[in-house]
Design a protein around this motif. Structure first.
Motif, short mmCIF file in Angstrom:
data_model
loop_
_atom_site.label_atom_id
_atom_site.label_comp_id
_atom_site.label_asym_id
_atom_site.label_seq_id
_atom_site.Cartn_x
_atom_site.Cartn_y
_atom_site.Cartn_z
N ALA B 31 0.83 -1.21 0.00
CA ALA B 31 0.00 0.00 0.00
C ALA B 31 0.86 1.25 0.00
N THR B 32 1.97 1.19 0.69
CA THR B 32 2.80 2.38 0.82
C THR B 32 3.75 2.53 -0.36
N GLY B 33 4.10 1.46 -0.96
CA GLY B 33 4.93 1.54 -2.16
C GLY B 33 6.39 1.75 -1.90
N MET B 34 7.19 1.45 -2.89
CA MET B 34 8.63 1.64 -2.79
C MET B 34 9.21 1.49 -4.18
N ARG B 35 10.48 1.89 -4.32
CA ARG B 35 11.13 1.68 -5.59
C ARG B 35 11.51 0.21 -5.71
N CYS B 36 11.69 -0.25 -6.96
CA CYS B 36 12.02 -1.66 -7.11
C CYS B 36 13.48 -1.93 -6.77
N ALA B 37 14.34 -0.94 -6.97
CA ALA B 37 15.77 -1.18 -6.81
C ALA B 37 16.09 -1.61 -5.39
N SER B 38 17.07 -2.47 -5.28
CA SER B 38 17.45 -2.98 -3.98
C SER B 38 18.40 -1.99 -3.31
N ALA B 39 18.15 -1.71 -2.04
CA ALA B 39 19.05 -0.84 -1.30
C ALA B 39 20.12 -1.66 -0.60
N LEU B 40 19.71 -2.81 -0.10
CA LEU B 40 20.62 -3.68 0.63
C LEU B 40 20.33 -5.11 0.23
N THR B 41 21.37 -5.84 -0.11
CA THR B 41 21.20 -7.26 -0.38
C THR B 41 22.03 -8.05 0.61
N ILE B 42 21.35 -8.90 1.36
CA ILE B 42 22.01 -9.69 2.38
C ILE B 42 22.03 -11.13 1.90
N GLN B 43 23.21 -11.68 1.72
CA GLN B 43 23.32 -13.04 1.20
C GLN B 43 24.14 -13.90 2.14
N GLY B 44 23.47 -14.80 2.80
CA GLY B 44 24.17 -15.77 3.66
C GLY B 44 25.00 -15.13 4.76
N THR B 61 22.64 -17.43 12.19
CA THR B 61 22.79 -18.39 11.10
C THR B 61 22.73 -17.64 9.78
N PRO B 62 23.27 -18.26 8.72
CA PRO B 62 23.27 -17.53 7.45
C PRO B 62 21.89 -17.01 7.08
N VAL B 63 21.84 -15.73 6.76
CA VAL B 63 20.58 -15.03 6.57
C VAL B 63 20.56 -14.42 5.17
N LEU B 93 29.56 -1.86 10.87
CA LEU B 93 30.13 -1.64 12.19
C LEU B 93 30.61 -2.95 12.80
N MET B 94 30.12 -4.06 12.25
CA MET B 94 30.52 -5.36 12.74
C MET B 94 30.91 -6.20 11.53
N SER B 95 31.92 -7.04 11.71
CA SER B 95 32.37 -7.84 10.58
C SER B 95 31.47 -9.07 10.41
N LEU B 96 31.48 -9.59 9.18
CA LEU B 96 30.69 -10.79 8.90
C LEU B 96 31.58 -12.02 9.07
N SER B 97 31.01 -13.08 9.60
CA SER B 97 31.77 -14.33 9.66
C SER B 97 31.63 -15.09 8.35
N GLY B 98 30.61 -14.76 7.60
CA GLY B 98 30.42 -15.42 6.31
C GLY B 98 29.36 -14.70 5.52
N GLY B 99 29.29 -14.99 4.23
CA GLY B 99 28.29 -14.35 3.40
C GLY B 99 28.68 -12.94 3.05
#
Lengths: 277, 295
Positions: B31-44, B61-63, B93-99
């Motif tokens: 209902a509120t709408g948004m642009r299609c483009a991705s702002a953040l992609t979180i992979q694993g 866990t991988p997210v 601000l925090m490092s990733l252990s994976g992904g």
């Protein structure tokens, strides 16, 4: 904006309790007490309750002071003590802040040098004084050096304490903005350390006075400590007391100056404590 | 400053990407709408901590998740579910252990200084005035100071502190301090806003005020917001989408869209849809609380 729900008028009202104009009875009582004590001692010494060697008459001490000042004798020694003290203190202050900044800039450095700091801290610094005199001779240079060594450590340790910002959120805030190490230092860690530095300076300046007097005891040709030793050598007990009174006055003056400076530069700490009370 | 209803209209209803959600439904458009483009992609993206002795502790866990531009996404879950961890990993601000977590437009890691971060506590510098606190990002990022000053004044007006420029943080209440920190996070006009339980320490009234202010801000300026909270109603009121997280180990268990029309005022809380979402999240988080907290 409809959301200003906090009434700001309630804030200045809290200041009424802290009005600087209110008459306070405490200083008057303090002065009266001091006057009564001096009066009692005058009476006790005149009545012969206390030996002149133990405690000369306050009036005699006062006379020595007046006499000494009129000939310029005390001025000369006060200036000598104060100038070495000031020079030693300023050198120690700058060195302490720089060294603390370097040491806290890396955990490696801090861990390597911490044992040395602790070792030096636990050593009574005046014990090094004879060695300094041996190295640098009798004179102002060794006096300044002893003063600097004595007051270096309290300032440095306090500064290190202040430079270690424990507030995780402040740290994260600066990191979230991509702040460089020098920006973190000048915009966060150093301002955070200012109250600690001035607390260290307040302790340091009293240490510095001790250092100056010890140096003058050991070997100097001027200064209040030198004047005191000379008076002692001539069994001039009122003269010794006159020097003690002057040293106390100098100590009070230094304390007054540093707390004035402290109040000026770490005003925000006082703001906070005022609100908390 | 980009402000005013005109812009918010243009941001609305530009998305038509179908979204699959946990409850099985696909819906063409929120209902509120948004642009299609991705702002953040979180992979694993995952986070493990080394224990001194024993196995590694898996905090998250991988997210996988995606936040679209202009979208308001909340992370909701019990304490220890890794929501703050995920937020801090997103912001670098925090490092990733994976992904990996990448900025949608650049495909790179999220750069410090490119986003605004609002912490749980205001984290204002007590030796600076309110105005200089707001100006801090400009000083660190080296932005032109004159423009930044104008903008700081506008932002302080916007959060209702136009008359508090020269005050010290200690003279302000907790709610006012948090407003200042919100203004500070917006100074460099970031597209992305990370918020870590920003209103958690505030009283209910101030909190409601700031919720409305944040919604207005999100709508008028089209910021992408990633918002951590443990307050389900707050998340439902503000979000376009809610990522429900669970602890032991930390993971995302559901992706729930909120299709209520904006702006959502107090009336929105009476909407049956609102309760449906709140109840759904309660169910996901803890079956025992259902029926007790939700009428």
């Amino acid at each position: 904006m409809t959301t200003v729900s906090v009434d700001e008028k309630s804030l200045p009202a809290a200041d009424k309790n802290h009005s600087g104009l209110a008459f306070r009875i405490e200083p008057v009582v303090s002065v009266a007490l001091a006057a009564a004590l001096v009066g009692f001692l005058e009476y006790a010494t005149r009545a012969g309750w206390i030996s002149d060697i133990v405690l000369p008459r306050p009036s005699r001490v006062a006379w020595v002071l007046v006499d000494g000042f009129s000939t310029g004798f005390f001025q000369q020694h006060i200036i000598s003590t104060l100038s070495s003290l000031a020079l030693g203190f300023v050198c120690a202050f700058l060195a302490a802040v720089v060294v603390a900044s370097v040491l806290t800039s890396s955990q490696f450095l801090e861990r390597v040098f911490l044992p040395f700091i602790v070792a030096f801290q636990s050593l009574p610094k005046v014990a090094i004084a004879p060695l300094i005199v041996l190295w640098l001779g009798f004179g102002d240079l060794s006096k300044v050096t002893i003063v600097a060594i004595v007051c270096f450590f309290p300032i440095m340790v306090n500064t290190m304490q202040g430079l270690r910002v424990r507030d995780r959120d402040h740290y994260d805030l600066f990191r979230s903005l991509g702040a460089k190490p020098h920006q973190m230092f000048f915009r966060m860690r150093l301002p955070h350390a200012v109250p600690f530095i001035s607390a260290g300076a307040q302790i340091g300046v009293i240490f510095a006075l001790i250092g100056a007097v010890v140096a003058e005891f050991l070997g100097a040709n001027s200064g209040l400590g030198f004047a005191l030793i000379q008076a002692k050598a001539q069994f001039d007990v009122p003269g010794v007391y006159a020097c003690l009174v002057l040293l106390m006055a100098v100590g009070l003056l230094l304390h007054f100056i540093t707390s004035l400076v402290e109040r000026r530069i770490s005003f925000w700490l006082h703001d906070q404590s005022r609100i908390q009370i | 400053m980009r402000d005013g209803p005109g812009l918010s209209e243009s941001i609305m209803n530009t998305s038509n990407a179908p979204v699959t959600t946990i409850d099985g439904g696909t819906h063409a458009q929120f209902a509120t709408g948004m642009r299609c483009a991705s702002a953040l992609t979180i992979q694993g993206a995952c986070k493990t901590y080394k224990r001194p002795n024993g196995p590694q502790f898996l905090a998250l866990t991988p997210v996988d998740a995606e936040v679209r531009e202009g979208e308001f996404v909340s992370l909701v879950g019990p304490s220890g579910c890794g929501k703050t961890t995920l937020l801090k990993m997103c912001s670098g601000l925090m490092s990733l252990s994976g992904g990996k977590i990448v900025h949608g437009r650049t495909g790179q890691k999220v750069q410090p200084g490119s986003y605004g971060f609002v912490f749980q506590v205001p984290a204002l510098l007590p030796w600076l005035t309110v105005f200089n606190n707001v100006l801090l990002p400009a000083r660190i990022l080296g932005l032109p100071i004159k423009e930044a000053k104008d903008r700081a004044a506008l932002l302080l007006d916007m959060v209702g502190l136009g008359n508090a420029h020269q005050k010290r943080p200690s003279e302000l209440s907790g709610g006012m301090q948090q407003r200042v920190s919100l203004a500070r996070a917006l100074l460099h006009d970031p597209d992305l806003l990370f918020m870590d339980e920003p209103f958690g320490a505030l009283d209910a009234m101030t909190r409601a005020d700031l919720n409305m202010e944040l919604q207005r801000l999100h709508m008028s300026q089209g910021k992408t917001v990633l918002f951590v909270t443990h307050d389900i109603e707050e998340a439902t009121l503000l979000s376009d989408r809610i990522l429900v997280m669970s602890a032991n180990p930390g993971r995302i268990v559901a992706d729930i869209p909120v299709k209520l029309p904006r702006p959502r005022g107090l009336a929105a809380k009476k909407d049956p849809q609102f309760y449906a979402v709140v109840e759904r999240i309660h169910q996901l988080l803890d079956k025992r609380t259902v029926g007790r907290l939700v009428p």
